[in-house]
Write a protein that holds these residues in place. Sequence first.
Motif, mmCIF file in Angstrom:
data_model
loop_
_atom_site.group_PDB
_atom_site.id
_atom_site.type_symbol
_atom_site.label_atom_id
_atom_site.label_comp_id
_atom_site.label_asym_id
_atom_site.label_seq_id
_atom_site.Cartn_x
_atom_site.Cartn_y
_atom_site.Cartn_z
ATOM 1 N N VAL A 1 0.855 -1.181 0.000
ATOM 2 C CA VAL A 1 0.000 0.000 0.000
ATOM 3 C C VAL A 1 0.892 1.233 0.000
ATOM 4 N N THR A 2 0.808 2.041 -1.046
ATOM 5 C CA THR A 2 1.550 3.302 -1.082
ATOM 6 C C THR A 2 0.578 4.470 -1.003
ATOM 7 N N SER A 3 1.091 5.598 -0.560
ATOM 8 C CA SER A 3 0.237 6.782 -0.444
ATOM 9 C C SER A 3 -0.243 7.252 -1.806
ATOM 10 N N GLU A 4 0.558 6.998 -2.853
ATOM 11 C CA GLU A 4 0.100 7.379 -4.185
ATOM 12 C C GLU A 4 -1.061 6.490 -4.638
ATOM 13 N N ASP A 5 -1.000 5.205 -4.313
ATOM 14 C CA ASP A 5 -2.063 4.288 -4.721
ATOM 15 C C ASP A 5 -3.399 4.629 -4.066
ATOM 16 N N VAL A 6 -3.374 4.911 -2.764
ATOM 17 C CA VAL A 6 -4.639 5.076 -2.029
ATOM 18 C C VAL A 6 -5.060 6.531 -1.875
ATOM 19 N N GLY A 7 -4.134 7.473 -2.125
ATOM 20 C CA GLY A 7 -4.483 8.882 -2.033
ATOM 21 C C GLY A 7 -4.389 9.475 -0.652
ATOM 22 N N PHE A 8 -3.894 8.724 0.306
ATOM 23 C CA PHE A 8 -3.723 9.212 1.681
ATOM 24 C C PHE A 8 -2.309 8.881 2.135
ATOM 25 N N ALA A 9 -1.642 9.836 2.755
ATOM 26 C CA ALA A 9 -0.270 9.625 3.211
ATOM 27 C C ALA A 9 -0.231 9.509 4.730
ATOM 28 N N LYS A 10 0.651 8.647 5.223
ATOM 29 C CA LYS A 10 0.896 8.628 6.671
ATOM 30 C C LYS A 10 1.265 10.036 7.130
ATOM 31 N N PRO A 11 0.737 10.498 8.246
ATOM 32 C CA PRO A 11 0.063 9.769 9.325
ATOM 33 C C PRO A 11 -1.461 9.648 9.202
ATOM 34 N N ASP A 12 -2.050 9.903 8.047
ATOM 35 C CA ASP A 12 -3.488 9.735 7.871
ATOM 36 C C ASP A 12 -3.879 8.284 8.167
ATOM 37 N N ARG A 13 -4.804 8.095 9.072
ATOM 38 C CA ARG A 13 -5.166 6.739 9.496
ATOM 39 C C ARG A 13 -5.785 5.927 8.363
ATOM 40 N N ARG A 14 -6.297 6.595 7.334
ATOM 41 C CA ARG A 14 -6.967 5.873 6.261
ATOM 42 C C ARG A 14 -6.031 4.967 5.471
ATOM 43 N N ILE A 15 -4.756 5.287 5.435
ATOM 44 C CA ILE A 15 -3.826 4.400 4.733
ATOM 45 C C ILE A 15 -3.647 3.097 5.515
ATOM 46 N N PHE A 16 -3.676 3.180 6.846
ATOM 47 C CA PHE A 16 -3.610 1.977 7.674
ATOM 48 C C PHE A 16 -4.921 1.189 7.590
ATOM 49 N N GLU A 17 -6.031 1.895 7.526
ATOM 50 C CA GLU A 17 -7.325 1.213 7.409
ATOM 51 C C GLU A 17 -7.417 0.425 6.106
ATOM 52 N N GLN A 18 -6.820 0.963 5.037
ATOM 53 C CA GLN A 18 -6.780 0.222 3.782
ATOM 54 C C GLN A 18 -5.966 -1.060 3.934
ATOM 55 N N ALA A 19 -4.845 -0.981 4.641
ATOM 56 C CA ALA A 19 -4.025 -2.176 4.874
ATOM 57 C C ALA A 19 -4.799 -3.211 5.699
ATOM 58 N N LEU A 20 -5.538 -2.763 6.676
ATOM 59 C CA LEU A 20 -6.322 -3.694 7.493
ATOM 60 C C LEU A 20 -7.403 -4.376 6.658
ATOM 61 N N ARG A 21 -8.016 -3.630 5.741
ATOM 62 C CA ARG A 21 -9.012 -4.244 4.856
ATOM 63 C C ARG A 21 -8.366 -5.304 3.969
ATOM 64 N N LEU A 22 -7.206 -4.973 3.419
ATOM 65 C CA LEU A 22 -6.515 -5.940 2.568
ATOM 66 C C LEU A 22 -6.073 -7.171 3.355
ATOM 67 N N GLY A 23 -5.690 -6.955 4.600
ATOM 68 C CA GLY A 23 -5.257 -8.062 5.441
ATOM 69 C C GLY A 23 -6.401 -8.834 6.060
ATOM 70 N N GLY A 24 -7.598 -8.246 6.046
ATOM 71 C CA GLY A 24 -8.770 -8.924 6.585
ATOM 72 C C GLY A 24 -8.703 -9.144 8.082
ATOM 73 N N VAL A 25 -8.101 -8.196 8.809
ATOM 74 C CA VAL A 25 -7.973 -8.336 10.263
ATOM 75 C C VAL A 25 -8.482 -7.091 10.966
ATOM 76 N N ARG A 26 -8.780 -7.242 12.247
ATOM 77 C CA ARG A 26 -9.158 -6.096 13.078
ATOM 78 C C ARG A 26 -7.890 -5.346 13.488
ATOM 79 N N PRO A 27 -8.004 -4.057 13.814
ATOM 80 C CA PRO A 27 -6.798 -3.280 14.164
ATOM 81 C C PRO A 27 -5.971 -3.901 15.283
ATOM 82 N N GLU A 28 -6.636 -4.454 16.295
ATOM 83 C CA GLU A 28 -5.896 -5.005 17.432
ATOM 84 C C GLU A 28 -5.158 -6.293 17.071
ATOM 85 N N GLN A 29 -5.416 -6.838 15.883
ATOM 86 C CA GLN A 29 -4.711 -8.036 15.434
ATOM 87 C C GLN A 29 -3.508 -7.712 14.551
#
Length: 235
Positions: free
Chosen positions: A155-183
């Motif tokens: 997941v790159t910021s160019e691909d998703v349109g959000f750059a760290k520290p924007d939480r949405r880039i991490f949320e995209q990774a969690l969706r791709l990984g199919g896990v809850r944040p605490e996992q």
Amino acid sequence: MLSLRLLTWDVKDTLLRLREPVGESYAAAAGALGVRLQPEALGSAFRQAYGAQQRRFPNYGLAQGLGSRRWWLGVVEQTFRLCGVRDERVLARLAESLYRDFCSARTWETLPGAEETLSGCRQRGFRMGVVSNFDRRLEQVLSQCNLRHHFEFVVTSEDVGFAKPDRRIFEQALRLGGVRPEQAAHVGDDYVRDYAAARAAGMHSFLLAATAPPQAPAEHVLPSLSHLLALLGPA
């Protein structure tokens, strides 16, 4: 022991680093065209040009329709303009040459312990992905440096349109990984963009740093990548 299923990774200065300072790479590219410039001057000019481009066109100017290739060509050309290069044909050739060079293993090297740590994480059964503010060349860089096979997704910021520290880039990774944040846990070298940002998204995180900053608990700080395996437990 944490009940983790997914590990996400920053790349630059976490898994890979530049083989030489930017100024030296730029000076070598210029020298190949007969332009003699001092690496120190180019390094300073690069920092100035890069910072100005970041402020004017954040995240590769996606909102302005720019994109990473044009964004980086602009940074390189402005770097050399600040050092007195005025020939537009030379500027264009330098920009194209360096844009290519910076997505090859000639420019990047793996940090000590990176390969062993990634392999150890896979042996322990962790799923893994990348979360980076790099541009779309990152897939090629990781492949050239023989690291891409460790990751299910990049997941790159160019691909998703959000750059760290924007939480949405991490949320995209969690969706791709199919896990809850605490996992999930994120590993990176920047306190704000990696450590704190991942925690703001509900994930665990580890900070790669030689010394622990006061804001991060010592048990969350990795003096080297190899320290992570001990924290994750036996394979």
